[in-house]
Design a protein around this motif. Structure first.
Motif, mmCIF file in Angstrom:
data_model
loop_
_atom_site.group_PDB
_atom_site.id
_atom_site.type_symbol
_atom_site.label_atom_id
_atom_site.label_comp_id
_atom_site.label_asym_id
_atom_site.label_seq_id
_atom_site.Cartn_x
_atom_site.Cartn_y
_atom_site.Cartn_z
ATOM 1 N N ARG A 273 -14.451 52.476 1.859
ATOM 2 C CA ARG A 273 -14.231 51.744 3.350
ATOM 3 C C ARG A 273 -14.232 52.926 4.219
ATOM 4 N N SER B 241 -14.226 50.112 -4.389
ATOM 5 C CA SER B 241 -14.430 49.833 -2.919
ATOM 6 C C SER B 241 -14.474 51.001 -2.293
ATOM 7 N N VAL C 265 -21.771 44.560 0.578
ATOM 8 C CA VAL C 265 -21.794 45.515 1.750
ATOM 9 C C VAL C 265 -21.665 44.723 3.244
ATOM 10 N N TYR C 266 -20.675 45.421 3.804
ATOM 11 C CA TYR C 266 -20.308 44.609 5.034
ATOM 12 C C TYR C 266 -20.313 45.738 6.097
ATOM 13 N N TYR D 269 -17.653 46.515 -5.396
ATOM 14 C CA TYR D 269 -18.246 46.141 -6.714
ATOM 15 C C TYR D 269 -17.211 45.458 -7.511
ATOM 16 N N SER E 145 -23.958 40.007 0.246
ATOM 17 C CA SER E 145 -23.227 39.622 -0.930
ATOM 18 C C SER E 145 -24.075 39.072 -1.981
ATOM 19 N N ARG F 189 -21.375 42.046 -5.714
ATOM 20 C CA ARG F 189 -21.549 43.306 -4.941
ATOM 21 C C ARG F 189 -21.652 42.855 -3.512
ATOM 22 N N THR G 262 -18.047 48.712 1.371
ATOM 23 C CA THR G 262 -19.076 48.403 0.306
ATOM 24 C C THR G 262 -17.914 48.343 -1.115
ATOM 25 N N LEU H 84 -17.982 50.609 7.531
ATOM 26 C CA LEU H 84 -18.675 50.263 6.717
ATOM 27 C C LEU H 84 -17.615 50.086 5.371
#
Length: 676
Positions: A177, A175, A210-211, A193, A231, A208, A191, A189
């Motif tokens: 951040r 991850s 992305v936030y 996996y 997601s 996977r 992301t 941000l």
């Protein structure tokens, strides 16, 4: 029950769970935030359990279950990785998988759609910094639900980090951040996996995510919030085993029979991708008057190759929340009046085909279903002399479904559920500093979800009604000095038209109303602050003990010639006990040791099959590592330390006695997080 308390109190000094993060604050001092002026837990009128960073950080970064299960009244299950259940006070009765009869919010936005479904497994546990679980029906301000309501708060602190973790069964997670401020913007941000082959056959997972969030403080009076989530999740479903199959090979997927293929040959699993976006706005019109609104939309592409069919589902969701808030105060009192509304719509395009070894085959059934639900509410909060706290609310709730059969026959129907008025009244009185008593009465209503009205039998159940009931509750909260907090809650919930699950001989599920239930229980939590010790090795120790003790029974439940009245509620353990202790060694090394006891669980409505009780333990070692270039946190975890044989979730009322989903035996994982 007495044996459980004796066992826990005997073992408590041996159990340990340490947090490297700040754990000096008791939960009684935590501010409860959902929809309200923040108030300390000890003064709150609500029945709420809270997991903050101290509890969440003791998990491996790919897991949420253990932290949730530390909370009295909440229970999370994971039959295989990604196959979540989240239940509050027995709400798993109607959940073959997923989250039903529990409403979940993510910061300013709704995760639960208008059709009653919540894709909690699309989230990465690392984005969550706090969980508030409101237990039982809230009646007014949260709308129609009888199980509970969950408020998830995401990470807000500034920082940059990169994390990696791995473990047995080819488990890997990474991850990134980034969170910072730029002018009037506060952004984040994240992301991540994750992939694993998992313990059983046909139970791999890949996710996977992305936030992205941004808070724009455009003036002293107002701010805009933005959220985006993408997601993509795939997990395989191994299926339930019989007792004999479990004994022969715990790791196998559901085998085929002479008339039915198995999970492996049918490539059973879930493919789920969701894109969710929303905007929120807060504005203080005057010092006493403010307004909030959020709007959101999402698209879901859901595919489920199953034993008997291959389902494709495409969902479009819209939702909004809004309220006007008025506050006034005198020298010794505070009043808050709120008028608000919440609503949403869901359109599901559902297509079922034959499952040709994981590939769509000949068409079976095509349906289009729409759901609209919403409520308006009025709530009033009052505080007098920081001693007496009142919380009253009422909501008017509306739910409607429209169904159109496309293939093989063209047919349509509209289902308008009865409009429900749901009141709630809570009172809390602070007898003296650090000691309060509370009482609450509320009505709840829970409409059937789209997946219950149109289950895997591919028929629309026009007879399924909403369940409803009244909850009465008493509680006491006591903080002893500055070192220990104790809470005890007693509740009595009477549910009518309870929705329960059944299975056909092909493993397809369907739902029906099961008369009434009586759900009575006691929930308790005991927590200490870290006790500082003046020794060379052991520097501090902190304890946590929680438990749920239930007597949940069918009161009036007859199906054909079978009378289940008086039986225990299916799928709900009567007792759960959790204990933690936090140790810190040499000022920087932490040892987290958690224990979870679960009593036997009735696996069918006749109560002729029950699970074995289980005691599971996890231990985590963590310590910081610093250089002139970065700071890092390292952790090493042993899951299921005692090598127990248990299930992290059963298939209740399973046809063919396929009740069991064996969990992994002892396994290890390790991780590192670099902070910049």
């Amino acid at each position: 029950m007495i044996k459980i308390f004796r066992l826990t109190l005997t073992l408590l000094p041996l159990f340990s769970c340490a947090q490297i993060s700040d754990s000096a604050q008791l939960i009684s001092e935590v501010k409860i935030e959902a929809h309200r002026k923040p108030v300390s837990l000890i003064a709150s009128t609500k029945s709420v359990s809270v997991a903050g960073p101290a509890l969440l950080n003791q998990n491996p970064p790919d897991r949420l279950l253990e932290s949730v299960n530390l909370l009295p009244g909440a229970r999370m299950e994971e039959r295989s990785p990604g196959s979540y259940r989240f239940a509050v006070r027995g709400s798993a009765l109607r959940s073959p998988f997923g989250v039903r009869n529990v409403k979940i919010y993510l910061d300013d936005f709704l995760l639960t759609d208008a059709g009653g479904n919540t894709y909690l497994n699309l989230l990465d546990p690392e984005i969550i910094s706090k969980i508030e679980v409101y237990k039982g029906p809230e009646g007014g301000e949260f709308g129609s639900v009888t199980g509970g309501t969950v408020q998830l708060s995401t990470q807000r602190a500034s920082g940059k980090s990169v994390a990696f973790s791995g473990g047995e069964f080819q488990n890997y997670k990474g991850s990134l951040r980034l969170a910072d401020e730029a002018g009037k913007h506060t952004y984040q941000l994240f992301t991540g996996y994750q992939s694993t082959q998992s313990y059983r056959e046909q139970s791999a997972l890949e996710r996977r995510i992305v936030y992205l969030t941004d808070r724009f403080q455009y003036s002293d009076k107002g701010n805009l919030g933005f959220m985006f989530l993408n997601s993509d999740l795939h997990y395989e479903t191994p299926g339930g085993l019989t007792f004999e199959q479990k004994q022969a090979n715990r790791r196998q997927a559901r085998p085929g029979t002479a008339v039915m293929p198995g999970a492996l040959s049918q490539q059973a699993g879930i493919y789920n991708r969701m894109v969710l976006g929303g905007i929120s706005h807060r504005y203080r019109i005057t010092p006493a008057f403010s307004h909030f609104i959020s709007v959101q939309g999402s698209y879901t592409d859901f595919r489920n190759p199953f034993i008997t069919n291959y389902e494709q589902r495409y969902e479009r969701n819209l939702a909004f929340r809004t309220h006007f808030n008025f506050e006034t105060a005198t020298s010794n009192s505070f009043f808050q009046t709120r008028v608000g509304a919440e609503g949403g719509s869901n359109r599901s395009v559902i297509r079922n085909f034959d499952n040709d070894a994981g590939i769509p085959g000949a068409p079976q059934n095509f349906d289009d279903i729409s759901a609209e639900s919403g409520f308006i509410y009025l709530s009033q909060k009052a505080e007098f002399s920081d001693r007496l706290f009142l919380d009253a609310s009422v909501s008017l709730n509306i739910t409607r479904y429209r169904w159109e059969g496309i293939f093989p026959n063209h047919i349509s129907a509209v289902r308008q559920l009865d409009t429900e008025v749901l009141p709630s009244l809570g009172i809390s009185y602070v007898l003296m500093p650090g000691w309060s008593v509370r009482a609450k009465i509320s009505k709840g209503n829970s409409a059937p979800t789209i997946e219950e009205l149109r289950s895997s039998t591919q028929r629309f159940n026009t007879d399924l009604a909403a369940e409803y009931g009244w909850n009465r509750e008493l509680g006491i909260r006591k903080q002893f000095g500055n070192s220990l907090f104790l809470e005890v809650s007693l509740f009595d919930f009477r549910l009518k038209d309870a929705i329960v699950r059944r299975q056909t001989d092909g493993g397809q599920e369907y739902f029906l109303n099961a008369g009434s239930t009586v759900q009575q229980g006691l929930e308790t939590v005991l927590e200490t602050k870290p006790f500082q010790l003046d020794t060379q090795l052991l520097k501090s120790v902190k304890f946590w003990l929680s438990g749920s003790f239930y007597d949940f029974r069918f009161k009036d439940f007859k199906q054909n010639e079978n009378d289940y009245s008086g039986n225990r509620l299916t799928g709900v353990p009567m007792q759960t006990v959790q204990s933690l202790v936090s140790l810190k060694l040499w000022h920087y090394i932490g040892i987290d040791w958690a224990h979870y006891y679960t009593s036997e669980i009735a696996l069918n409505d006749s109560n002729t099959v029950v699970s074995e009780p289980s005691l599971v333990s996890n231990i985590t070692l963590s310590f910081p590592w610093s250089t002139s270039f970065f700071k890092a946190d390292l952790n090493f975890t042993v899951m299921n330390l005692y090598n127990s044989e248990y299930s992290l979730g059963h298939d209740i009322n399973a046809f063919g006695s396929r009740f069991y989903n064996p969990a992994a035996k002892r396994n290890i994982s390790a991780g590192i997080r670099f902070r910049f």
